[in-house]
Design a protein around this motif. Structure first.
Motif, PDB file in Angstrom:
ATOM      1  N   ASP A   1       0.873  -0.930  -0.050  1.00  0.00           N
ATOM      2  CA  ASP A   1      -0.170   0.069  -0.167  1.00  0.00           C
ATOM      3  C   ASP A   1       0.778   1.861   0.136  1.00  0.00           C
ATOM      4  N   PRO A   2       0.473   2.329  -0.821  1.00  0.00           N
ATOM      5  CA  PRO A   2       1.729   3.375  -0.952  1.00  0.00           C
ATOM      6  C   PRO A   2       1.499   4.227   0.195  1.00  0.00           C
ATOM      7  N   SER A   3      -0.102   4.217   1.066  1.00  0.00           N
ATOM      8  CA  SER A   3       0.254   5.154   2.259  1.00  0.00           C
ATOM      9  C   SER A   3       0.426   5.097   3.243  1.00  0.00           C
ATOM     10  N   CYS A   4       1.190   3.935   3.998  1.00  0.00           N
ATOM     11  CA  CYS A   4       1.264   3.632   5.012  1.00  0.00           C
ATOM     12  C   CYS A   4       2.529   3.632   5.564  1.00  0.00           C
ATOM     13  N   PHE A   5       2.411   4.872   5.582  1.00  0.00           N
ATOM     14  CA  PHE A   5       3.908   5.505   6.222  1.00  0.00           C
ATOM     15  C   PHE A   5       4.147   5.553   7.930  1.00  0.00           C
ATOM     16  N   VAL A   6       4.738   4.463   8.690  1.00  0.00           N
ATOM     17  CA  VAL A   6       5.057   4.605  10.179  1.00  0.00           C
ATOM     18  C   VAL A   6       6.531   5.470  10.338  1.00  0.00           C
ATOM     19  N   VAL A   7       6.549   5.335  11.846  1.00  0.00           N
ATOM     20  CA  VAL A   7       7.784   6.600  12.022  1.00  0.00           C
ATOM     21  C   VAL A   7       8.608   4.883  12.969  1.00  0.00           C
ATOM     22  N   VAL A   8       9.676   4.753  12.434  1.00  0.00           N
ATOM     23  CA  VAL A   8      10.458   3.689  13.136  1.00  0.00           C
ATOM     24  C   VAL A   8      11.983   3.831  12.734  1.00  0.00           C
ATOM     25  N   ASP A   9      12.561   2.807  13.625  1.00  0.00           N
ATOM     26  CA  ASP A   9      14.051   2.799  13.288  1.00  0.00           C
ATOM     27  C   ASP A   9      14.031   2.045  11.701  1.00  0.00           C
ATOM     28  N   LYS A  10      14.392   2.630  11.072  1.00  0.00           N
ATOM     29  CA  LYS A  10      15.353   2.006   9.755  1.00  0.00           C
ATOM     30  C   LYS A  10      15.411   0.333   9.617  1.00  0.00           C
ATOM     31  N   VAL A  11      16.578   1.014  10.198  1.00  0.00           N
ATOM     32  CA  VAL A  11      17.283  -0.286  10.619  1.00  0.00           C
ATOM     33  C   VAL A  11      16.919  -1.608  11.143  1.00  0.00           C
ATOM     34  N   GLN A  12      16.185  -1.214  12.028  1.00  0.00           N
ATOM     35  CA  GLN A  12      15.271  -2.318  13.516  1.00  0.00           C
ATOM     36  C   GLN A  12      14.310  -2.693  12.461  1.00  0.00           C
ATOM     37  N   ILE A  13      13.483  -1.631  12.062  1.00  0.00           N
ATOM     38  CA  ILE A  13      12.001  -2.675  10.911  1.00  0.00           C
ATOM     39  C   ILE A  13      13.054  -3.270  10.188  1.00  0.00           C
ATOM     40  N   GLY A  14      13.859  -2.630   9.309  1.00  0.00           N
ATOM     41  CA  GLY A  14      14.373  -3.686   8.391  1.00  0.00           C
ATOM     42  C   GLY A  14      15.005  -5.553   8.273  1.00  0.00           C
ATOM     43  N   GLN A  15      15.391  -5.335   9.722  1.00  0.00           N
ATOM     44  CA  GLN A  15      16.445  -6.269   9.764  1.00  0.00           C
ATOM     45  C   GLN A  15      15.250  -7.251  10.561  1.00  0.00           C
ATOM     46  N   VAL A  16      13.286  -6.189  11.163  1.00  0.00           N
ATOM     47  CA  VAL A  16      12.353  -7.563  11.404  1.00  0.00           C
ATOM     48  C   VAL A  16      12.136  -7.954  10.521  1.00  0.00           C
ATOM     49  N   ILE A  17      11.634  -7.275   8.897  1.00  0.00           N
ATOM     50  CA  ILE A  17      11.205  -7.606   7.890  1.00  0.00           C
ATOM     51  C   ILE A  17      11.922  -8.481   7.361  1.00  0.00           C
ATOM     52  N   MET A  18      13.293  -8.686   7.569  1.00  0.00           N
ATOM     53  CA  MET A  18      14.735  -9.252   6.712  1.00  0.00           C
ATOM     54  C   MET A  18      14.387 -10.963   7.272  1.00  0.00           C
ATOM     55  N   ASN A  19      14.402 -10.105   8.831  1.00  0.00           N
ATOM     56  CA  ASN A  19      13.804 -12.623   9.685  1.00  0.00           C
ATOM     57  C   ASN A  19      12.693 -12.801   8.908  1.00  0.00           C
ATOM     58  N   LEU A  20      11.470 -11.936   8.852  1.00  0.00           N
ATOM     59  CA  LEU A  20      10.943 -12.952   8.999  1.00  0.00           C
ATOM     60  C   LEU A  20      10.820 -13.451   7.221  1.00  0.00           C
ATOM     61  N   ALA A  21      11.006 -12.793   5.976  1.00  0.00           N
ATOM     62  CA  ALA A  21      11.180 -13.179   5.390  1.00  0.00           C
ATOM     63  C   ALA A  21      12.053 -14.110   4.845  1.00  0.00           C
ATOM     64  N   MET A  22      13.350 -14.165   5.346  1.00  0.00           N
ATOM     65  CA  MET A  22      14.385 -14.889   5.398  1.00  0.00           C
ATOM     66  C   MET A  22      13.285 -16.632   6.328  1.00  0.00           C
ATOM     67  N   ASN A  23      12.401 -16.120   7.062  1.00  0.00           N
ATOM     68  CA  ASN A  23      12.065 -17.046   7.808  1.00  0.00           C
ATOM     69  C   ASN A  23      11.300 -17.855   6.821  1.00  0.00           C
ATOM     70  N   ALA A  24      10.521 -17.142   6.441  1.00  0.00           N
ATOM     71  CA  ALA A  24       9.656 -17.680   5.432  1.00  0.00           C
ATOM     72  C   ALA A  24      10.192 -18.436   3.846  1.00  0.00           C
TER      73      ALA A  24
END
Lengths: 597, 211
Positions: free
Chosen positions: A475-498
């Protein structure tokens, strides 16, 4: 009457007819343009004219002569009409008025010749006048006498159309299309020369025979040749371009047989071109790859328009990646004839990109390890002080107790100090947890979908290598305020697990879909869904605890860290099994404030 | 364990650790004083009275190793036992090479600390004893008159009385008198003792440099 002129004229008519149909055959299967059409009609009319002429020469009665003469004149008018339009198209002239006026003028002669008292002249002919040809043959003279105004107007129109042709040739010459102009001018010159002779004869200035028809032959022959050369040139140019394109270009029929391949294709496959024509993909590539290519071909044929694919093919034991544009080739009726493909070898870029991705993920991992190590050592140091104090105090207490008459006040002091230092140690540990929860992180406003794309780009090589089909809907409207590195790690983690979870699935059943969309509670929801082996029963909560792993080589830290990161961002993460197999991990993060507005 | 009368300086920036160490040492029967930083310790008027120093490496002003170097420059340096929260091998090596008695890591068993401290006190005691002897000899040497010094130098060089007399331009008898005074003032009985003492106190080198 058994001379050679009429048969020669029939031969001429046949030649013109042949030219017309030859031309039509050439044009078949290609987009028809007006030049072709006009030329075809021109040829037909010339043939008709010549037949009428031959009929006239063979006429036995004055009525017959009149009949053939009428057709002769009508066809001649048509020939010049089409000549004008042909010249206009061939020479690329833009004006419509000139040709239109000339056509009208010429067209006036068709009914005139067929109906009007023009024929009266013939009926008044006292007898058929015979004419002796230079080689001794006697033919009936079909010329109209005397010279009337209608004749004059006819000749004027003919000369005008020829002048228009010359004008077209000159214009073309000035535009730099020398070859075309030369052919046109030569044809017209021959034609004009013969017509002039005719005209002069007609005026009775010269007693020679009337052979303007051969001028038509010259015109038709030369123009046909010109058009053929042109189409051959066009083909040559096209082939030269196709062969020198750095990509692979090929054309396959509906059954997947190669109709055309370019040099790039030949070089890559290592089979000479003639041997490739007529072969299919499964003769050239491993069956799995060939099947995949066929699937893509079929998809293009079904869709009916150009589609771009990422294709992977094993050639000579080397897995090569291509970006391929495929589009259907249609026949004149719009039915598909085959598929054309243009493939660019992007293996080197892919490899580089994959390496970069791998390096980045390694850096991410190293960064995570380094953080834990740094935290660990600083915490260890911090803890040493109170521990040292507690130990020393306790031992001092023991020493004192072992003596006679220990001072209770001192003992109390010692114990108080032990308690104090113990509390201090606890505070340090609390601080560590706090630090892990919030980190010294810098939070920025970012599109969650962008983070996902970034991670997936890093993992692209991995995804391809494992043959996983990866779908994303971000979705092109979901803006969040996050630590990019940390959330990136989470996403990578989930994707790698999958990806890891799908390792033992058959290659055509590996599907990863990642979506980002706002949920009804006004939060950004990230869903990672795989078609893997799913979670063991009752593990959906335990996987988020530290040191629990379903993987053979897992540490069991990834999801635990992910959860602490997501919770530190005020979000939630959970996992479920899909009804059709595989698992889904979902997380929600609060949307950035201005996105809610 | 008569040496335990000497005090131990505990230098650590962490007050509770400092307090705990002092308490431990006192419980073990040692006298101990606590200092929060190197500056406090150096401000003490007579560092010589400490039997040893229990020193943290991380101090707010001077780092423990720097303090060690500073102390080395004094006449008498109490031996040092390091105790640190995060020591590494290079640091340990440096400290040991510079003469530290031990290098301990926090938290550390009291036993190890006490053993190290006791050893340090013994070393300190020996060092101080040597220091005191040397100081006494120096003082006695200083009480000699200039002429007696010259005579002593001659004796140490192995010259005969006559030669000394000739060198100094005095009569041999006077030399004998001076020599007897020297023996008496230095409190030695034999010529050999005198020479050994003079060498330890650096008289020999003094004469060498002179002539």
């Amino acid at each position: 009457m058994d001379g050679i002129l009429p048969p020669a004229l029939y031969l001429l008519a046949g030649a013109c007819l042949y030219a017309a149909f030859h031309h039509a055959a050439k044009v078949r299967g290609r987009p028809l343009n007006w030049t072709h059409l006009w030329f075809f009609l021109l040829c037909l009319m010339v043939a008709g004219h010549v037949v009428a002429k031959a009929g006239g020469y063979q006429a036995q009665s004055a009525e017959e002569i009149v009949f053939w003469r009428r057709w002769d004149t009508a066809f001649a008018a048509m020939v010049f009409i089409f000549l004008v339009w042909f010249v206009r198209e061939y020479a690329g002239l833009r004006s419509v008025w000139g040709p239109a006026l000339l056509s009208l003028l010429l067209f006036a002669f068709v009914p005139l010749a067929m109906l009007l008292p023009h024929g009266v002249v013939f009926t008044e002919l006292p007898a058929m006048i015979d004419h002796t040809l230079p080689w001794g043959e006697q033919v009936t003279d079909i010329r109209v006498r005397p010279f009337t105004n209608a004749h004059g107007a006819g000749w004027f129109a003919v000369l005008m159309s020829l002048a228009y042709g010359l004008y077209g040739g000159v214009q073309q010459y000035r535009r730099g299309e020398y070859t075309r102009a030369r052919w046109l001018l030569v044809a017209l010159a021959v034609f004009l020369l013969l017509l002039t002779i005719n005209f002069v004869e007609d005026l009775g200035l010269l007693d020679f025979f009337y052979v303007g028809e051969f001028g038509f032959l010259a015109l038709v022959f030369l123009m046909n040749r010109a058009l053929e050369l042109e189409s051959r040139m066009a083909r040559q140019h096209m082939e030269a371009v196709i062969h020198h394109v750095p990509a692979l270009v090929y054309l396959k029929d509906l059954k997947g047989r190669f109709l055309l391949v370019n040099r790039g294709f030949e070089d890559l496959v290592g089979v000479p071109r003639p041997a490739l024509i007529g072969r299919t993909d499964d003769k050239l590539f491993p069956p799995v790859d060939a099947e995949r290519l066929r699937v893509n071909d079929r998809r293009v044929l079904e869709s009916g328009h150009a589609v771009e694919f990422d294709e992977m093919v094993n050639i000579g034991g080397e897995a090569l990646s291509f970006v391929t544009l495929k589009f259907p080739i249609l026949d004149v009726d719009g039915r598909p004839l085959g598929v054309c493909g243009i493939s660019t070898n992007v293996s080197a870029e892919r490899e580089l990109k994959d390496q970069i991705g791998t390096l980045k993920s390694q850096v991410w991992h190293a960064d995570r390890v380094a953080r834990v190590q740094t935290l660990g050592s600083s915490v260890a140091h911090e803890l040493r002080q109170p521990l040292a104090a507690i130990l020393a105090n306790a031992e001092a207490g023991l020493h004192l107790l072992s003596r006679e008459g220990a001072d209770p006040t001192e003992m109390r002091d010692i114990l108080q100090d032990v308690v104090r230092d113990n509390r201090r140690a606890i505070r340090i540990i609390e601080g560590l947890r706090e630090m892990l929860r919030q980190g010294r992180s810098t939070r920025v406003r970012v599109l969650l979908g962008d983070l996902v794309s970034e991670v997936l780009d890093y993992l692209q090589g991995e995804v391809r290598r494992r043959g996983v089909v990866c779908e994303r809907s971000l979705d092109p409207s979901c803006f969040v305020v996050v630590d990019k590195v940390q959330i990136g790690q989470v996403i990578m983690n989930l994707a790698m697990n999958a990806l890891d979870a799908m390792e033992d699935r058959p290659i055509d059943q590996r599907q990863l879909s990642i979506s980002v969309q706002p949920d009804e509670a006004g939060q950004a929801c990230l869903t990672v869904r795989d078609s893997g082996s799913g979670l063991p029963p009752d593990a959906s909560e335990r996987i988020f605890e530290g040191l629990f792993s379903t993987k053979a080589r897992g540490l069991g830290m990834g999801l635990a860290l992910s959860r602490s990161i997501i919770e530190a961002h005020g979000g939630r993460i959970w996992a479920t099994n899909n009804p059709e197999g595989g698992a889904t991990v979902q997380l929600v993060l609060p949307l950035a404030d201005d996105a809610v507005r | 364990m008569t040496e335990t009368s000497a005090k131990i300086a505990v230098v650590d920036d962490d007050p509770s650790v400092r307090q705990a160490f002092v308490r431990l040492l006192r419980a073990a029967g040692h006298g101990a004083d606590a200092y929060a930083c190197a500056g406090d310790l150096l401000a003490h008027p007579s560092l010589g009275e400490f039997g040893c120093i229990l020193l943290d490496v991380d101090l707010p002003d001077l780092n423990g190793l720097e303090l060690q170097a500073t102390l080395e420059q004094l006449d008498y340096a109490p031996p040092i036992v390091f105790i640190t929260g995060h020591g590494d091998i290079p640091m340990t090596v440096r400290a040991m090479q510079a003469g530290a008695v031990d290098f301990l890591t926090k938290p550390c068993e009291a036993d190890r600390i006490l053993r190290a401290v006791v050893r340090a006190l013994q070393i300190g005691c020996e060092r101080r004893h040597q220091h005191e002897v040397l100081a006494g000899e120096r003082a006695r040497l200083d009480s000699l008159s200039p002429r007696e010094h010259e005579v002593l130098a001659g004796v140490v060089m192995g010259l005969r009385n006559k030669q000394i007399a000739a060198q100094l331009g005095i009569c041999e008898k006077t030399v004998k008198v001076h020599r007897a005074h020297v023996m008496e003032k230095m409190g030695v009985r034999s010529l050999a003792d005198l020479v050994r003492l003079a060498e330890r106190a650096g008289v020999g080198t003094e004469t060498d440099s002179r002539g």
